[in-house]
Design a protein around this motif. Structure first.
Motif, PDB file in Angstrom:
ATOM      1  N   TRP A 230      29.748  53.368  36.522  1.00 51.72           N
ATOM      2  CA  TRP A 230      29.394  54.720  36.090  1.00 51.72           C
ATOM      3  C   TRP A 230      30.200  55.103  34.842  1.00 51.72           C
ATOM      4  O   TRP A 230      29.648  55.653  33.880  1.00 51.72           O
ATOM      5  CB  TRP A 230      29.630  55.713  37.217  1.00 51.72           C
ATOM      6  CG  TRP A 230      29.354  57.129  36.866  1.00 51.72           C
ATOM      7  CD1 TRP A 230      30.260  58.146  36.833  1.00 51.72           C
ATOM      8  CD2 TRP A 230      28.092  57.718  36.491  1.00 51.72           C
ATOM      9  NE1 TRP A 230      29.638  59.321  36.462  1.00 51.72           N
ATOM     10  CE2 TRP A 230      28.321  59.084  36.244  1.00 51.72           C
ATOM     11  CE3 TRP A 230      26.823  57.217  36.333  1.00 51.72           C
ATOM     12  CZ2 TRP A 230      27.301  59.950  35.850  1.00 51.72           C
ATOM     13  CZ3 TRP A 230      25.798  58.082  35.946  1.00 51.72           C
ATOM     14  CH2 TRP A 230      26.055  59.424  35.711  1.00 51.72           C
ATOM     15  N   ALA A 231      31.504  54.812  34.850  1.00 51.66           N
ATOM     16  CA  ALA A 231      32.337  55.118  33.684  1.00 51.66           C
ATOM     17  C   ALA A 231      31.849  54.354  32.456  1.00 51.66           C
ATOM     18  O   ALA A 231      31.790  54.915  31.356  1.00 51.66           O
ATOM     19  CB  ALA A 231      33.807  54.787  33.978  1.00 51.66           C
ATOM     20  N   ALA A 232      31.494  53.096  32.640  1.00 57.16           N
ATOM     21  CA  ALA A 232      30.973  52.300  31.519  1.00 57.16           C
ATOM     22  C   ALA A 232      29.667  52.881  30.990  1.00 57.16           C
ATOM     23  O   ALA A 232      29.450  52.938  29.772  1.00 57.16           O
ATOM     24  CB  ALA A 232      30.772  50.850  31.954  1.00 57.16           C
ATOM     25  N   ALA A 233      28.814  53.343  31.889  1.00 54.46           N
ATOM     26  CA  ALA A 233      27.544  53.948  31.470  1.00 54.46           C
ATOM     27  C   ALA A 233      27.791  55.243  30.700  1.00 54.46           C
ATOM     28  O   ALA A 233      27.137  55.507  29.682  1.00 54.46           O
ATOM     29  CB  ALA A 233      26.658  54.202  32.688  1.00 54.46           C
ATOM     30  N   LEU A 234      28.737  56.052  31.152  1.00 53.77           N
ATOM     31  CA  LEU A 234      29.074  57.290  30.431  1.00 53.77           C
ATOM     32  C   LEU A 234      29.637  56.978  29.049  1.00 53.77           C
ATOM     33  O   LEU A 234      29.270  57.623  28.060  1.00 53.77           O
ATOM     34  CB  LEU A 234      30.086  58.106  31.233  1.00 53.77           C
ATOM     35  CG  LEU A 234      29.565  58.779  32.500  1.00 53.77           C
ATOM     36  CD1 LEU A 234      30.730  59.383  33.287  1.00 53.77           C
ATOM     37  CD2 LEU A 234      28.530  59.835  32.179  1.00 53.77           C
ATOM     38  N   ARG A 235      30.514  55.990  28.990  1.00 57.60           N
ATOM     39  CA  ARG A 235      31.084  55.611  27.687  1.00 57.60           C
ATOM     40  C   ARG A 235      29.991  55.154  26.728  1.00 57.60           C
ATOM     41  O   ARG A 235      29.981  55.546  25.556  1.00 57.60           O
ATOM     42  CB  ARG A 235      32.123  54.499  27.874  1.00 57.60           C
ATOM     43  CG  ARG A 235      33.392  54.954  28.509  1.00 57.60           C
ATOM     44  CD  ARG A 235      34.400  53.808  28.624  1.00 57.60           C
ATOM     45  NE  ARG A 235      35.547  54.218  29.382  1.00 57.60           N
ATOM     46  CZ  ARG A 235      35.870  53.745  30.588  1.00 57.60           C
ATOM     47  NH1 ARG A 235      35.125  52.822  31.157  1.00 57.60           N
ATOM     48  NH2 ARG A 235      36.932  54.178  31.207  1.00 57.60           N
ATOM     49  N   GLU A 236      29.092  54.339  27.233  1.00 49.03           N
ATOM     50  CA  GLU A 236      28.006  53.842  26.376  1.00 49.03           C
ATOM     51  C   GLU A 236      27.100  54.978  25.935  1.00 49.03           C
ATOM     52  O   GLU A 236      26.757  55.101  24.757  1.00 49.03           O
ATOM     53  CB  GLU A 236      27.193  52.783  27.128  1.00 49.03           C
ATOM     54  CG  GLU A 236      26.089  52.198  26.265  1.00 49.03           C
ATOM     55  CD  GLU A 236      25.304  51.116  26.988  1.00 49.03           C
ATOM     56  OE1 GLU A 236      24.142  50.898  26.596  1.00 49.03           O
ATOM     57  OE2 GLU A 236      25.837  50.496  27.925  1.00 49.03           O
TER      58      GLU A 236
ATOM     59  N   GLY B 170      29.147  57.322  23.520  1.00 49.94           N
ATOM     60  CA  GLY B 170      29.942  56.707  22.466  1.00 49.94           C
ATOM     61  C   GLY B 170      31.436  56.878  22.652  1.00 49.94           C
ATOM     62  O   GLY B 170      32.157  57.144  21.696  1.00 49.94           O
ATOM     63  N   LEU B 171      31.906  56.717  23.871  1.00 50.63           N
ATOM     64  CA  LEU B 171      33.321  56.903  24.183  1.00 50.63           C
ATOM     65  C   LEU B 171      34.042  55.569  24.284  1.00 50.63           C
ATOM     66  O   LEU B 171      33.477  54.583  24.747  1.00 50.63           O
ATOM     67  CB  LEU B 171      33.471  57.652  25.515  1.00 50.63           C
ATOM     68  CG  LEU B 171      32.844  59.038  25.582  1.00 50.63           C
ATOM     69  CD1 LEU B 171      32.868  59.560  27.005  1.00 50.63           C
ATOM     70  CD2 LEU B 171      33.553  59.996  24.644  1.00 50.63           C
ATOM     71  N   ALA B 172      35.280  55.559  23.883  1.00 51.83           N
ATOM     72  CA  ALA B 172      36.152  54.399  24.063  1.00 51.83           C
ATOM     73  C   ALA B 172      36.801  54.497  25.440  1.00 51.83           C
ATOM     74  O   ALA B 172      36.865  55.593  26.014  1.00 51.83           O
ATOM     75  CB  ALA B 172      37.221  54.393  22.973  1.00 51.83           C
TER      76      ALA B 172
ATOM     77  N   PRO C 228      39.807  58.271  30.661  1.00 53.96           N
ATOM     78  CA  PRO C 228      40.834  57.601  31.461  1.00 53.96           C
ATOM     79  C   PRO C 228      40.624  57.836  32.960  1.00 53.96           C
ATOM     80  O   PRO C 228      41.076  58.830  33.521  1.00 53.96           O
ATOM     81  CB  PRO C 228      42.136  58.241  30.969  1.00 53.96           C
ATOM     82  CG  PRO C 228      41.723  59.619  30.542  1.00 53.96           C
ATOM     83  CD  PRO C 228      40.317  59.472  30.017  1.00 53.96           C
ATOM     84  N   VAL C 229      39.944  56.917  33.598  1.00 51.44           N
ATOM     85  CA  VAL C 229      39.549  57.085  34.993  1.00 51.44           C
ATOM     86  C   VAL C 229      40.753  57.348  35.899  1.00 51.44           C
ATOM     87  O   VAL C 229      40.747  58.310  36.675  1.00 51.44           O
ATOM     88  CB  VAL C 229      38.741  55.866  35.489  1.00 51.44           C
ATOM     89  CG1 VAL C 229      38.449  55.968  36.977  1.00 51.44           C
ATOM     90  CG2 VAL C 229      37.443  55.740  34.703  1.00 51.44           C
ATOM     91  N   SER C 230      41.775  56.524  35.829  1.00 49.18           N
ATOM     92  CA  SER C 230      42.908  56.705  36.744  1.00 49.18           C
ATOM     93  C   SER C 230      43.630  58.024  36.506  1.00 49.18           C
ATOM     94  O   SER C 230      44.068  58.682  37.453  1.00 49.18           O
ATOM     95  CB  SER C 230      43.875  55.531  36.664  1.00 49.18           C
ATOM     96  OG  SER C 230      44.418  55.419  35.373  1.00 49.18           O
ATOM     97  N   LEU C 231      43.730  58.460  35.263  1.00 49.79           N
ATOM     98  CA  LEU C 231      44.362  59.740  34.954  1.00 49.79           C
ATOM     99  C   LEU C 231      43.565  60.890  35.572  1.00 49.79           C
ATOM    100  O   LEU C 231      44.142  61.805  36.181  1.00 49.79           O
ATOM    101  CB  LEU C 231      44.470  59.919  33.434  1.00 49.79           C
ATOM    102  CG  LEU C 231      45.196  61.165  32.951  1.00 49.79           C
ATOM    103  CD1 LEU C 231      46.698  61.032  33.217  1.00 49.79           C
ATOM    104  CD2 LEU C 231      44.950  61.375  31.462  1.00 49.79           C
TER     105      LEU C 231
END
Length: 89
Positions: free
Chosen positions: A16-22, A25-27, A32-35
């Motif tokens: 899910w985090a990878a999909a949101l980044r893609e 356009g987020l690095a 920061p998932v753990s944060l």
């Protein structure tokens, strides 16, 4: 959707985090998932469970207004976590 199907295993969170980044356009350092999860835990324990997502939204809003850098995000999260630790009803 059943309650069980709404439970997110760790690998699904990564996807899910990878999909949101893609999509946006987020690095990796921009999301920061753990944060964010640590913030949610601190607020849920120190304040109340429903305050966790609300506080995560507030952290993003404040960090964005401060400039939106990873350092801005970390500083806001630290401030909110400290508030939660000291919270007394």
């Amino acid at each position: 959707m059943s309650e069980q199907s709404r439970t997110l295993p760790p690998e699904a969170l990564d996807a899910w985090a990878a999909a949101l980044r893609e999509r946006f356009g987020l690095a990796p350092e921009d999301l920061p998932v753990s944060l964010i999860l640590d913030l949610a835990r601190d607020v849920a324990v120190g304040v109340a469970r429903p305050a966790a997502p609300f506080s995560a939204f507030a952290a993003g809003l404040v960090a964005g207004r401060a400039g939106g850098s990873p350092a801005d995000t970390a500083a806001v999260v630290a401030a909110i976590s400290a508030m939660a630790e000291e919270w007394e009803v």
